[in-house]
Each structure stands twice: as structure tokens, then as C-alpha cells.
Design an enzyme around this catalytic site. Structure first.
Site, PDB file in Angstrom:
ATOM      1  N   HIS B 247       0.857  -1.190   0.000  1.00  0.00           N
ATOM      2  CA  HIS B 247       0.000   0.000   0.000  1.00  0.00           C
ATOM      3  C   HIS B 247       0.886   1.230   0.000  1.00  0.00           C
ATOM      4  O   HIS B 247       2.042   1.167   0.413  1.00  0.00           O
ATOM      5  CB  HIS B 247      -0.891   0.012   1.245  1.00  0.00           C
ATOM      6  CG  HIS B 247      -0.113  -0.197   2.515  1.00  0.00           C
ATOM      7  ND1 HIS B 247       0.093  -1.461   3.053  1.00  0.00           N
ATOM      8  CD2 HIS B 247       0.537   0.665   3.334  1.00  0.00           C
ATOM      9  CE1 HIS B 247       0.831  -1.349   4.144  1.00  0.00           C
ATOM     10  NE2 HIS B 247       1.118  -0.064   4.338  1.00  0.00           N
ATOM     11  N   ASP B 328       7.292  -5.421   3.374  1.00  0.00           N
ATOM     12  CA  ASP B 328       6.191  -5.251   4.322  1.00  0.00           C
ATOM     13  C   ASP B 328       4.912  -5.915   3.788  1.00  0.00           C
ATOM     14  O   ASP B 328       4.631  -5.868   2.595  1.00  0.00           O
ATOM     15  CB  ASP B 328       5.970  -3.748   4.522  1.00  0.00           C
ATOM     16  CG  ASP B 328       5.030  -3.424   5.661  1.00  0.00           C
ATOM     17  OD1 ASP B 328       5.279  -3.889   6.782  1.00  0.00           O
ATOM     18  OD2 ASP B 328       4.036  -2.709   5.414  1.00  0.00           O
ATOM     19  N   GLU B 357       7.805 -10.116   5.059  1.00  0.00           N
ATOM     20  CA  GLU B 357       7.075 -10.113   6.332  1.00  0.00           C
ATOM     21  C   GLU B 357       5.864 -11.025   6.201  1.00  0.00           C
ATOM     22  O   GLU B 357       4.872 -10.671   5.562  1.00  0.00           O
ATOM     23  CB  GLU B 357       6.598  -8.697   6.711  1.00  0.00           C
ATOM     24  CG  GLU B 357       5.909  -8.710   8.081  1.00  0.00           C
ATOM     25  CD  GLU B 357       4.894  -7.586   8.306  1.00  0.00           C
ATOM     26  OE1 GLU B 357       4.515  -7.365   9.455  1.00  0.00           O
ATOM     27  OE2 GLU B 357       4.478  -6.937   7.334  1.00  0.00           O
ATOM     28  N   ASP B 424       6.660  -4.154  16.029  1.00  0.00           N
ATOM     29  CA  ASP B 424       5.251  -4.559  16.044  1.00  0.00           C
ATOM     30  C   ASP B 424       4.859  -5.351  17.288  1.00  0.00           C
ATOM     31  O   ASP B 424       3.702  -5.778  17.392  1.00  0.00           O
ATOM     32  CB  ASP B 424       4.952  -5.434  14.808  1.00  0.00           C
ATOM     33  CG  ASP B 424       4.825  -4.615  13.539  1.00  0.00           C
ATOM     34  OD1 ASP B 424       4.406  -3.444  13.615  1.00  0.00           O
ATOM     35  OD2 ASP B 424       5.149  -5.148  12.459  1.00  0.00           O
ATOM     36  N   ASP B 468       3.195  -1.767  20.610  1.00  0.00           N
ATOM     37  CA  ASP B 468       3.246  -0.578  19.763  1.00  0.00           C
ATOM     38  C   ASP B 468       2.224   0.438  20.237  1.00  0.00           C
ATOM     39  O   ASP B 468       1.049   0.083  20.374  1.00  0.00           O
ATOM     40  CB  ASP B 468       2.987  -1.065  18.333  1.00  0.00           C
ATOM     41  CG  ASP B 468       2.466   0.001  17.388  1.00  0.00           C
ATOM     42  OD1 ASP B 468       2.655   1.183  17.659  1.00  0.00           O
ATOM     43  OD2 ASP B 468       1.891  -0.384  16.360  1.00  0.00           O
ATOM     44  N   ARG B 472       8.585   1.365  20.901  1.00  0.00           N
ATOM     45  CA  ARG B 472       9.353   2.230  20.014  1.00  0.00           C
ATOM     46  C   ARG B 472      10.016   3.375  20.769  1.00  0.00           C
ATOM     47  O   ARG B 472      10.191   4.476  20.249  1.00  0.00           O
ATOM     48  CB  ARG B 472       8.426   2.754  18.901  1.00  0.00           C
ATOM     49  CG  ARG B 472       7.817   1.632  18.075  1.00  0.00           C
ATOM     50  CD  ARG B 472       6.763   2.095  17.080  1.00  0.00           C
ATOM     51  NE  ARG B 472       6.207   0.952  16.340  1.00  0.00           N
ATOM     52  CZ  ARG B 472       5.301   1.039  15.361  1.00  0.00           C
ATOM     53  NH1 ARG B 472       4.831   2.230  15.001  1.00  0.00           N
ATOM     54  NH2 ARG B 472       4.857  -0.050  14.757  1.00  0.00           N
TER      55      ARG B 472
END
Lengths: 560, 560
Positions: B247, B328, B357, B424, B468, B472
Site C-alpha cells: 500500500h 512489508d 514479512e 510490532d 506498539d 518504540r
């Protein structure tokens, strides 16, 4: 519940896209173990109030083989994504959940524990040409079908049918002969011809190609071939050629060049040469088909070889408008080559049919990126074992066919190339010990089974013949020596396949009854069911009819 | 013998080419059911006096999971062709032959009844870059690793570490920060960095790409990135970037163009738009990643999109010499795209690493034509369940790992991307309830397991963080707040992996003992065995040592 028997792995035949919107999911369990099975499914990203939004869909028992039951279900995920698992209930009432991560008492909360069909991408869907599933094929071994032009006969050609076929004799069959007899084929009703090789070669079978860009002169020239294709197309008959890309013939120019120039040959990388000087005796020091020195294996990983063969693949479509390629020894060539081959030939004719010669389980070639079909020899074996050799009973026959049908996706089965015999196997009448009734049952079964049937030239008029070269007899054209009744029977079946919607691939096949040598199966479409009631024994039999006929209209299609 | 438990199907993990000469064949049977298994094998064309020339080779029990035993064997067929079946003897002395056509009392005569590995074509062999299996990766989330240049900080950047990470806040991490700390990474010993996305995007995670051809200015410019890659390479560190091709971001120009020009946009086929006008609320009427309106799914079947993305794939290799692409949401893009992607990027750098992934079973992407590896989340789950959450015992842990190892070919396992955590997932220390000893065991296991380990930035110095965005957090650079002992421990493991040949992927892994929370496994190479003796409980334990030590030299590698 016997957990060890349970099998599912996404992609392949267990989870696949049937079309651009539809997924089919299948599960294997121990025969007789389960009372019912449900698919637990949902979109992986559909969460409400911290709960994954999942649904249940009951699965149907779509068939069984000797050890296993197969449960199937179809669904259309609205966003083309699917996470799923299975809820299984056995005959003792035990209930378990089965997912990618194993067995659970309750459906897991984490969607990562489930099986995944991540996205239904249209381009990855297995998609054979639409016309194939309605095609009835006819295989012609051109040297033996008809001699229409004596002028192109090779030296030493024998009179038509005057001798038994040998590995080296010639009878002069050619394209003119085929053209002259197309009306015969049209009358039979076939809609596709598969020709074994027609390119320049030394042998009578032409599997030892000398030049992939030339017609063998014993068959005619390119103009005659063009005329042949056009005449076929005028009668609604498609044309498929045989591509022998695994190996060339000994007299293929590049191979002659390496024999002559050894290491200096620009073609030395076209083959799998192990050392110089090249030797053919006592054993070839290069890779060959089987151990045949005159059939050096082509190096299809080599860029030049690849380009040459892809060019061949495109040339006969572009120039002669052929409709299909049958690929000889297809499984010994690399997958990478076939992917490029598919892309090349579909770029010039999107609905060309690609048929691989593979005698074994062929799932790796039928994922949508390589072949449209393979020669369905497992179908051949099951059918011959039951109808011709009578070495298996009808239960085993059904088990074998259910195992076969469940080893591929439905869209693959619909275009499988179902043959009963070929130039590589003894003829069916000979295998059936010359019992024409058995041959009739074979044709009945073949023509009503899922897939696309192929008749080996002459089988429809009761030609006999043992193993190669015996099965390559000259076609019999003298009507007195043809079995006209068998011809009419086969023609009748082909007509039914064309005119009764449920007879062919639109009908859903179900086996209803299998005892001893008795077999009943159904092809179902909408409100219509065709019932096939077969007595594959020497004597009369009666059965308890496994079907509710009350308030149904019954018609005997075969007798009219 | 429990026939329902027996499974074999050629290609995939059950029969594959390990290299250009070697085949691996595997069979699954019910746990504890068999006493021994032999491979019956031969060249399909090797006949003498009407008898197929077959041999037998004993198979080894290579592992077991909760339900099954796995039997494995390696062989080098002289002509690269193989027909084969299995001779199985159960613990009661019952002996059967198992082939593609089922079960037999005697080995069948017809080679068509056997399984087939038709030809070992080199080009089809799964082959990841050689360097990968010796690589220790380090994952950097660039916004949070180090701020080396205040001038490129985005508006509203917070002081380093001054706040908890939120979905939208910024701390100014950049390339200069990474360059400044490369010596830290070199000291730790890692040899590859995987960067989450660095291309122009709005968010702090940059998974909403705006321009695939530009560096996000908050990280630096192309010159800085080139310098970063060079500095890494100077230290023997490879660089892998994150490709978000499933995307785009909302502000990707082509998407902005369709929003503006609707049906008139030249980019309307770049996405999966369902109707016009395009709407984003209440629900997008176009396909998205999950249901996120700002992440429109790209139409990777479209020729222009494909060419653009393949160009992106090549550009960052050609111009910046990167060494790998992490893909991804890789499993939601079509296989066809990935085949072309592999071909494109390997054409400019043959030993570039392609990492997908995928959180699930990934065999369809690991056939040699698409990815070199996937992110090994099943490894993550098993390791965390055993070491961090302690919700499975060591027997279950070994079962889960054996199931995983036997679900892929060996050459695939050797380059699997073994992570314990990522951007993630919650951080390992947090999952281990802040027990550093558990984290040490996790690192020990990860760094000695088959595959290629990846350390998530900061885990080596005991950074904490929940799901998440908690995971991070800004990297801690103040040594007083780093866990230096943990750092030294991890560094020591990396050194061992580099310097002890059996520690890494050259060592053959065997589980020797698993009881309660105790685990012993071996990495074996030639005459050397490394033994890993793990007590994953709160208290001292003693075990009967499952290994013959007499006449062997013993060295404690960890303590020196």
C-alpha cells in the site's frame, strides 16, 4: 478423534482461489471419524470491541478414499482476505478446534494462531482457457493416421496397414491424410486434435527433433499445415502440437556442431556436456533423455536455448494459429523455463492451452504460473484397473478417483487431460482383452468424468495394439474393418456431453453407490441429475437404487 | 502402523534440492510408531533385465513434535533424477512399502507407482545469499535510534527520551545518529542492520510512503544515506531497507491525483478503486491495508505500478548499494509480482537478500522463486512462550520447534530471520516481566538456533516497552541507564557465533533432553559438539547428563 489423520496446509489443493472472488477450503480427516466440520472464518482485520469478528460455515463431506474423508467449503471473503480454522466434531461428540498452531478446546483469540489465506490476487488464480473444459480431444500420431499424399512418402514407405508397426518402419501418414478425414472426425464430434510431433526429425515418432522451425517433409509443408489448421478451425476443431523441449534429436544442428567442434562450438552450453571429447558409446558423457544417446538433454537454463525455444513456442501460434502446446517430458525441465514459456505463449494468444506430460502428482506445475493441465495418467490407471483389467472393485475405484480429485483444485480438475491410452501405452481394446463392452464402459466413464477427455485415434473403431510400437498401427479406413457400432456409441456420448449441460464439466460429480463391480454416480446441475448406473461384471445384477425417484421425471438418455 | 499419520508429497519441505547435486527426502509418521524407515530409490530409467535397479538407504529420525516423527535422508542421484518410495517397519515388526500409489506388501515393479523427483534443475534450487547465514542482524527504527542532527528535526520534536512514544510524536532520530553510533554496533558485533522505512512519509514509523524515491528529510538526505551505507560496509555491516509495496500512504502523489481527478486520473488503475467519487469516510470505497483509509492498497497487477515498484527495488541497490529488502505485508501482494521483483533486484545485485514479512506458514513464498526468507514469528512465539511467558514446558517447546524446522527445507531454515521482537511487538524484557535472566536465555537460544538472528535495537541493553507504540522508545545512550552486563553477554554470544564453527549454521542442531523447564541441545560439527544446558526455572536443577563424556575434552565456552 484421530488427530494424526487431520491435514490442512494453505495453497495447493487444500486452500485455493477458484476464481477472482471465490476461495475453496478443504480439510482431510480419518475416514468415518467426524460427524461434522465447520470453517471458522473472518477478515483478519475485522475487530469489534477487542474481539475478532468470526463466523462459522458448515463444510460438506465431498468424498472419501480408502483412509480419509475430505471436507470442503466455498466462500467469497468480502475483502479478499481470510483467517480461518476448523471446528471438528467426531462421531463420539468430541469437539476440537484445529488451526495453524494446532489443537484447542476453544477458538483462539489471537488471529495469528489461525490459518491464513492472505489475499486473493486475481493474477495468481489458476485460470485455464475457457474453451478447454468443453473440448473433446482426439490424439493423432501423424505417421499412422492417413496417407493423403504419396509424393511426400519417405523412402521405403510400406503399404498402408501392410505390416505391424516397428520402431523404424514408415507408412506415409501425412497432413493431407488428416485433412481428407476431418469430416470423419467432425462426424465423431471431437473438437480438438492433439498431434504428436510434426517437426523435422528422423524417426517415425518425431520425438528426436532436428529442426523445431520446420515441418517434417513426410507430413507436408507449412502451407499444407496452415491449410490443415484452417480446415480444423472451420469445423470448430482446435489444434494442439507437441513440444519436445527437454531434449533435441541427435541431428539437431547445435548438437551436430558440438560433436564437430567440441569445446570450440558456440553451442557447447546448449547441452549438459560433462567432458570433451564428447562420446556416445559405451555411455554418453552428456545428459540425455533416459539413457538414449541420440536424445541429448537441452540446457533450458541457458539464455540462448531459452530464447530459441520460447521463439518456437510463439512462432507456431503466431504463424499458424495453433491453440495448444503439449509439453513432452515436461517435469524434467526447470520450473523457471515453464514460467517464462507460459508468459511468452500467452502474450501472443491468451487462450492457448498448455498441457504438460507428467505421469505423477503434478501440483507444483498447476499453481497457475506454469501449465493449464497435465496428462491425467492416474485417471488412466484407475479406469483401466477397474474396467479393463478388472483388478480393483468399484469401492477401490471410487477411493482412487476421490483421492485423485481431492489432490487438485476444482478448476484444475475441470481441464485435466483425461486419456485412456496414448502412443506410449497399449491400446484399451487390447488391455480389455478385446472385450468391446469393457471399452464402451471405459468411454462412458471417460466422457462423463470431470475433465477434458482425449480419444486415441482408432480406439473409437476398435483398433487393437500392444505396447509401443504395437499401439501405433495404421488407422483403419475400410469401414468393413471398423467397429461402426462402437463409433456410434462414442459419437452418442460426445453428443450427450455437448447437449446435456450436466454431462460435462458443468455437472457436479457424486459417487452414490459402489459395491463389487457395480457403480452408480451422478452428475448434477440445478434441478437435473444424470445418473450413471454401471454393471462392470459379466452377468446381470440388481441393486437397491440409491436415489429417490418419487415425483421425478425419468428419461433414459443412452437408449433415447 | 498408523497409515493415516503417514505423509509425504514431493517438492515443498518433504522432497527438495538442498543444492545443485543433493536431494533431501523427508517422511512424517505417527510419533513412536516406527522402528525404522528406508528410502527405496533409483534412477527411473535404470533397468537391467526387465528389472528396475533400486537401492535402499536408511533414514534417520531427525525430530519429533507432539504427534509425529520425521524421518530424513540425503542423497545425490548421479543423473539428477529420482524415483523413490519408503520401506517402513513399525515397532511390532510390521513392514509395508509406501509409494505415491499407496501401500504395498512388496515394492512395486512399475516405476510409475513410485514418488518422483523428476530432475534436479539448478535454476530451481532455493538459494539465498551465502553471507546471510553468518549474519547477525540489528533492527533500527530510525526515528528512535539516535538524533545526530538537530537541524533536520521535524516540527514539534520532543527532547530525546523525554516522553513515552505515542502514535504521533517525534524525537528526531536520523542517519547522523546512526553513523555516530556505528562503532557501538560494531562493538556489539552485529553484521547487518535492518532499517524500518526511511522513505518520505508523514508518520513517525514511515509505513505510509509518500515518495519511494526520496529519503524522508527528517532522517537526512541521499548523501547522508550514501555515507551511512559506506560507513556500514567499512565495518562489515550490511544494510537492509523496508519496502512497503502493498500500500502507499495517503499523500503518495498518484493517490492524491485520483482523489483530485477521480475517473479522469491517469493513476486510477494504480489502486483498487471500487466506485467514484472516492470516499474515505465512513468506510473507504477502495481496498486498503487492513481498514486504514490512509493506506490505499496498490494494484501490483498493473504494469505501470509494477514497473514503478521494480524500479524502486533496483534504484536503492544501484545507487546506494544496499544489501537487502525487507518486504512489508509481503503475503498480500501477488506471487507474480514477487517473482518479477526477485528477478529485477537479483539482476542488479545477485546476492541481495529478500526478506518477506509473513507471520504464518510461508512455504509458497520460499520455493526459490520469490523470497530468501520470512520473518520467523513462529520461532518468536515458541521462544517467548517458553522463556518469557513460561506457559509451555520444554517438551512442548521442542515439539513446536521441531514442527517448525520440519515445515521448511534445511536451506530455508538456515537463512530464516529469527527475531524475538520488533517494532510490532512488546519488547522481550517487558514480556519477561523485566527478568533479565530470562532475556539472557532468550538471546542464548536465539543466537545458537538455526537461522539468522535479529536483535531489536535496545533489547541488548535492557530497554523496556509494551505493545506498539510502547516498544518504540528512544534508544538509551546514557551508559548509566544501559544494562552493560546484558550488553556484554549478548556480545559474548555473537563472538561465539562468529568464532566457534559449530555455534552458527554450520552446526547441526539436535535436541537431547527436555523435561519440565530443563533443556539440553547440541550443535555438532565434525568431531566437535557444543552443548547448551538450560535451566529455565527459578531454582537449581540437576539432570542425568544425556551425553557420553568419557575420553572427551570439555570446555565451558560461556564462562571461558
Amino acid at each position: 478423534m484421530l488427530k494424526e489423520a487431520i491435514y490442512h496446509r494453505p495453497k495447493n489443493n487444500y486452500a485455493y482461489a477458484y476464481d477472482k472472488e471465490t476461495l475453496h477450503i478443504m480439510l482431510r480427516t480419518k475416514k468415518g471419524d467426524l460427524a461434522s466440520a465447520w470453517l471458522i472464518h473472518g477478515d483478519p482485520f475485522d475487530w469489534k470491541e477487542n474481539a475478532w469478528q468470526k463466523n462459522e460455515l458448515e463444510m460438506a463431506l465431498s468424498g472419501s478414499d480408502s483412509l480419509f474423508d475430505y471436507w470442503s467449503v466455498e466462500l467469497r471473503p468480502p475483502y479478499r482476505r481470510l483467517r480461518y480454522g476448523f471446528k471438528l466434531k467426531d462421531t463420539n461428540g468430541e469437539e476440537v478446534i484445529f488451526t495453524e498452531k494446532g489443537y484447542f478446546e476453544e477458538a483462539p483469540i489471537d488471529t495469528n494462531d489461525y490459518f491464513s489465506f492472505p489475499f486473493l490476487n486475481g493474477i495468481d488464480v489458476f485460470h485455464a482457457p475457457e474453451w478447454v473444459k468443453d473440448t473433446v480431444w482426439y490424439q493423432i500420431f501423424p505417421e499412422r493416421f492417413a496417407n493423403g499424399n504419396k509424393e511426400n512418402d519417405p523412402e521405403g514407405t510400406l503399404e498402408w496397414g501392410s505390416a505391424s508397426p516397428s520402431p523404424t518402419n514408415f507408412f506415409g501418414g501425412d497432413f493431407e491424410g488428416v485433412i481428407e478425414n476431418l469430416d470423419y472426425l467432425a462426424k465423431l464430434g471431437i473438437t480438438g486434435i492433439y498431434f504428436t510431433p510434426i517437426f523435422k526429425a528422423h524417426s517415425n515418432h518425431k520425438y528426436d527433433t532436428t529442426d523445431y522451425m520446420e515441418i517434417d517433409p513426410q507430413f507436408g509443408d507449412k502451407d499444407t499445415f496452415k491449410r490443415l489448421v484452417n480446415e480444423c478451425h472451420d469445423r470448430g476443431i482446435r489444434v494442439m502440437l507437441d513440444a519436445v523441449f527437454n531434449h533435441s534429436g541427435y541431428y539437431f544442428k547445435p548438437f551436430q556442431d558440438v560433436l564437430e567442434n567440441e569445446e570450440e562450438s558456440p553451442y557447447k552450453d546448449w547441452f549438459h556436456l560433462k567432458e570433451f571429447p564428447i562420446q556416445t558409446e559405451p555411455a554418453p558423457n552428456y545428459d540425455t533423455f533416459a539413457f538414449v544417446p541420440s536424445m541429448p538433454k537441452l540446457n533450458t537454463e541457458n539464455r540462448e536455448v531459452k530464447e530459441y525455444l520460447l521463439q518456437v513456442g510463439k512462432y507456431w501460434i503466431e504463424e499458424f494459429d495453433i491453440d495448444g502446446w503439449r509439453l513432452d517430458v515436461a517435469n524434467e525441465i526447470d520450473h523457471q523455463f515453464w514460467r517464462e514459456f507460459r508468459s511468452a505463449v500467452k502474450s501472443v494468444k491468451p487462450d492457448v492451452y498448455i498441457l504438460g506430460e507428467i505421469w505423477h502428482d503434478s501440483m507444483p506445475w498447476l499453481q497457475g504460473d506454469q501449465f493449464d493441465a497435465v496428462m491425467n495418467y492416474p485417471f488412466t490407471k484407475a479406469s483401466l484397473d477397474f474396467f479393463a483389467h478388472q483388478i480393483i472393485d468399484s469401492k477401490t475405484f471410487v477411493n482412487n478417483l476421490n483421492a485423485l480429485l481431492h489432490s487438485y483444485p476444482k478448476n484444475v480438475n475441470e481441464v485435466a487431460f483425461n486419456l485412456l491410452g496414448s502412443h506410449d501405452t497399449p491400446r484399451i481394446l487390447t488391455m480389455a482383452e478385446e472385450d468391446v463392452d469393457k471399452v464402451k464402459l471405459l468411454f462412458l466413464f471417460q466422457l462423463s468424468f470431470t475433465g477434458t477427455p482425449c480419444i486415441y485415434y482408432g480406439d473409437e473403431i476398435a483398433v487393437t495394439g500392444g505396447a509401443d510400437p504395437g499401439c501405433r498401427k495404421c488407422m483403419i479406413w475400410d469401414e468393413e474393418n471398423q467397429d461402426i457400432e462402437l463409433f456410434s456409441f462414442v459419437k452418442r456420448l460426445i453428443d450427450l456431453r455437448k447437449n446435456e449441460p450436466a454431462f460435462g464439466n458443468n455437472g457436479e460429480l457424486h459417487f452414490l453407490y459402489a459395491e463389487d463391480r457395480k457403480l452408480v454416480y451422478e452428475k448434477k446441475l440445478d434441478n437435473e441429475s444424470l445418473l450413471f448406473i454401471i454393471n462392470n461384471s459379466e452377468h446381470d445384477e440388481s441393486i437397491d437404487f440409491p436415489y429417490e425417484l418419487q415425483n421425478k421425471k425419468v428419461l433414459n438418455l443412452l437408449s433415447g
